[in-house]
Write an enzyme that holds these catalytic residues in place. Structure first.
Site, PDB file in Angstrom:
ATOM      1  N   GLY A  11       0.917  -1.233   0.004  1.00 31.11           N
ATOM      2  CA  GLY A  11       0.040   0.024  -0.144  1.00 31.11           C
ATOM      3  C   GLY A  11       0.849   1.079  -0.031  1.00 31.11           C
ATOM      4  O   GLY A  11       1.556   1.322   0.861  1.00 31.11           O
ATOM      5  N   ASP A 128       0.206   2.088   8.532  1.00 33.51           N
ATOM      6  CA  ASP A 128      -0.360   1.483   9.780  1.00 33.51           C
ATOM      7  C   ASP A 128       0.320   1.397  10.885  1.00 33.51           C
ATOM      8  O   ASP A 128       0.070   0.949  11.970  1.00 33.51           O
ATOM      9  CB  ASP A 128      -0.313  -0.107   9.107  1.00 33.51           C
ATOM     10  CG  ASP A 128      -1.366  -0.409   7.708  1.00 33.51           C
ATOM     11  OD1 ASP A 128      -2.235   0.487   7.893  1.00 33.51           O
ATOM     12  OD2 ASP A 128      -1.221  -1.287   7.414  1.00 33.51           O
ATOM     13  N   ARG A 172      -5.250  -2.134   9.060  1.00 35.64           N
ATOM     14  CA  ARG A 172      -5.105  -3.604   8.917  1.00 35.64           C
ATOM     15  C   ARG A 172      -5.327  -4.098  10.336  1.00 35.64           C
ATOM     16  O   ARG A 172      -6.495  -4.258  11.028  1.00 35.64           O
ATOM     17  CB  ARG A 172      -3.624  -4.050   8.245  1.00 35.64           C
ATOM     18  CG  ARG A 172      -3.901  -5.340   7.669  1.00 35.64           C
ATOM     19  CD  ARG A 172      -2.390  -5.526   7.032  1.00 35.64           C
ATOM     20  NE  ARG A 172      -2.334  -4.989   5.914  1.00 35.64           N
ATOM     21  CZ  ARG A 172      -2.805  -5.263   4.437  1.00 35.64           C
ATOM     22  NH1 ARG A 172      -3.555  -6.425   4.465  1.00 35.64           N
ATOM     23  NH2 ARG A 172      -2.513  -4.526   3.626  1.00 35.64           N
ATOM     24  N   ALA A 187     -12.499  12.040  20.177  1.00 32.10           N
ATOM     25  CA  ALA A 187     -13.817  10.992  20.106  1.00 32.10           C
ATOM     26  C   ALA A 187     -13.950  10.523  21.312  1.00 32.10           C
ATOM     27  O   ALA A 187     -13.344  10.599  22.124  1.00 32.10           O
ATOM     28  CB  ALA A 187     -13.275  10.016  18.934  1.00 32.10           C
ATOM     29  N   LYS A 214     -23.859  14.646  26.926  1.00 29.92           N
ATOM     30  CA  LYS A 214     -23.398  14.659  25.324  1.00 29.92           C
ATOM     31  C   LYS A 214     -24.605  14.164  24.714  1.00 29.92           C
ATOM     32  O   LYS A 214     -25.279  13.080  25.131  1.00 29.92           O
ATOM     33  CB  LYS A 214     -22.343  13.623  25.141  1.00 29.92           C
ATOM     34  CG  LYS A 214     -20.986  14.171  25.519  1.00 29.92           C
ATOM     35  CD  LYS A 214     -19.645  13.565  25.174  1.00 29.92           C
ATOM     36  CE  LYS A 214     -18.393  14.308  25.776  1.00 29.92           C
ATOM     37  NZ  LYS A 214     -17.301  13.685  25.290  1.00 29.92           N
TER      38      LYS A 214
HETATM   39  O1  F6P Z   1      -1.282  -1.587   4.506  1.00 29.16           O
HETATM   40  C1  F6P Z   1      -1.750  -0.207   4.221  1.00 29.16           C
HETATM   41  C2  F6P Z   1      -3.419  -0.325   4.101  1.00 29.16           C
HETATM   42  O2  F6P Z   1      -3.944   0.820   3.556  1.00 29.16           O
HETATM   43  C3  F6P Z   1      -4.245  -1.056   5.021  1.00 29.16           C
HETATM   44  O3  F6P Z   1      -4.348  -0.011   6.249  1.00 29.16           O
HETATM   45  C4  F6P Z   1      -5.503  -1.745   4.598  1.00 29.16           C
HETATM   46  O4  F6P Z   1      -5.965  -2.548   5.108  1.00 29.16           O
HETATM   47  C5  F6P Z   1      -4.824  -1.857   3.069  1.00 29.16           C
HETATM   48  O5  F6P Z   1      -3.629  -1.276   3.083  1.00 29.16           O
HETATM   49  C6  F6P Z   1      -5.827  -1.670   2.040  1.00 29.16           C
HETATM   50  O6  F6P Z   1      -5.248  -2.226   0.937  1.00 29.16           O
HETATM   51  P1  F6P Z   1      -5.531  -2.018  -0.738  1.00 29.16           P
HETATM   52  O7  F6P Z   1      -5.236  -0.622  -1.036  1.00 29.16           O
HETATM   53  O8  F6P Z   1      -5.067  -3.128  -1.518  1.00 29.16           O
HETATM   54  O9  F6P Z   1      -7.320  -2.317  -0.452  1.00 29.16           O
END
Ligand code: F6P
Length: 322
Positions: A11, A128, A172, A187, A214
């Protein structure tokens, strides 16, 4: 080693370009030839390799994404694919490979390095923050800031309509993004994989939160195929039909955008650190930063899946969300 190859894999993450720039410029400064490998390990197998000069990397420090493109390579998972990759590296005269990527990419680099006794150096490139041995990964800070900006906007409408929002973020299997963006955006709760928040707990929390002053509430939820934001929203809708519940899945907008100064500096420092590591004869390590010092972390440690989330942060979030 006369020539360094660079690739980005997995990613994409904001700051990868700053890392490509740093490795290229530091490599050239120290007398190496540098070659860019396009489309991650797939490009290595398909020989998409081009010489890089300082011009190739000018004007990119502020750009999100990666000019080298990225891929999650299936071919590199096979011995035949890795053999082809090795032959292409040899033919191009590349003696060291810098891999900028996350857990999966550095696991691939580790296998390749051991199989062919090849010098591989990793840079932690993932939003991540799940690589062990470095305080932060390239892209994590930018993504956290993007999430916070989104949640600020969601809060405006949540308050106007007195609604409960479940906001799903990436990460992830790791809760760093959810936990810390929840604290930074004020939050009311975060649901993270490291802490087994069951639905009853969540429901009690909702009751407590809503009964107090709230009228609206934001819960940040780590992505999960089984129980993401939609799952929790559905459960709360069933148990509290009077609440007006909405879901917002932030998705890939979290991966784009200009890197923050923090990520640009991290990428620049670790990029220079990668070239230093190669000159020192280091191999099969990831370059990270711990307590503001450059560290070399063996691949086997970097890819451990138990990078600890600071559980004291749960208390911070709980106490500040009353
Ligand atoms: O590892 C980076 C990430 O953005 C994760 O947070 C996410 O689960 C995953 O990649 C999404 O992957 P893709 O872009 O292949 O859908």
């Amino acid at each position: 080693i006369k020539t360094i190859g660079i690739l980005t894999s997995g990613g994409d993450a904001p700051g990868m370009n700053a890392a490509i720039r740093a490795v290229t410029r530091s490599g050239i400064c120290n007398g190496f030839e540098v070659k860019g490998i396009y489309r991650g390990f797939d490009g290595l197998i398909n020989n998409e390799i081009r010489p890089f000069t300082t011009e190739n990397v000018s004007g990119i420090i502020m750009q999100g994404g990666t000019i080298l493109k990225s891929a999650r390579s299936k071919g590199f998972m096979t011995p035949e694919g890795r053999q082809k990759a090795y032959e292409n590296l040899r033919n191009e005269g590349i003696g060291a490979l810098v891999v900028i990527g996350g857990n999966g990419s550095l696991s691939g680099a580790r296998i390749f390095a051991e199989e062919f006794d090849f010098c591989c150096v990793g840079l932690p490139g993932t939003i991540d923050n799940d690589l062990y041995g470095t305080d932060s990964t390239i892209g994590y800070d930018t993504t956290m800031n993007t999430i916070v900006e989104c949640v600020d906007r969601i809060r405006d409408t949540a308050q106007s309509h007195e609604r409960i929002f479940f906001v799903e973020v990436m990460g992830r299997d790791a809760g760093f993004l959810a936990q810390n963006s929840a604290i930074a955006s004020g939050a009311e709760a975060a649901i993270i994989p490291e802490d087994s928040t069951d639905v009853d707990q969540l429901a009690r929390f909702m009751e407590r939160g809503i009964r107090k002053s709230k009228k609206s509430c934001i819960v940040i939820v780590s992505e999960s195929p089984k129980c993401g934001a939609l799952y929790y929203a559905e459960r709360v809708r069933k148990e509290f039909p009077n609440y007006d519940v909405r879901v917002s899945i932030l998705g890939h907008l979290q991966r784009g955008g200009r890197p923050t100064a923090h990520d640009r500096i991290l990428a620049s420092r670790t990029g220079v650190g990668a070239v230093e590591a190669i000159m020192q004869g280091q191999r099969n390590i990831m370059v990270g930063i711990r307590n503001n010092e450059i560290v070399y972390v063996p691949f086997s440690d970097a890819i451990r899946t138990d990078k600890p989330l600071d559980m004291k942060l749960i208390k911070v979030l709980d106490e500040l969300s009353i």
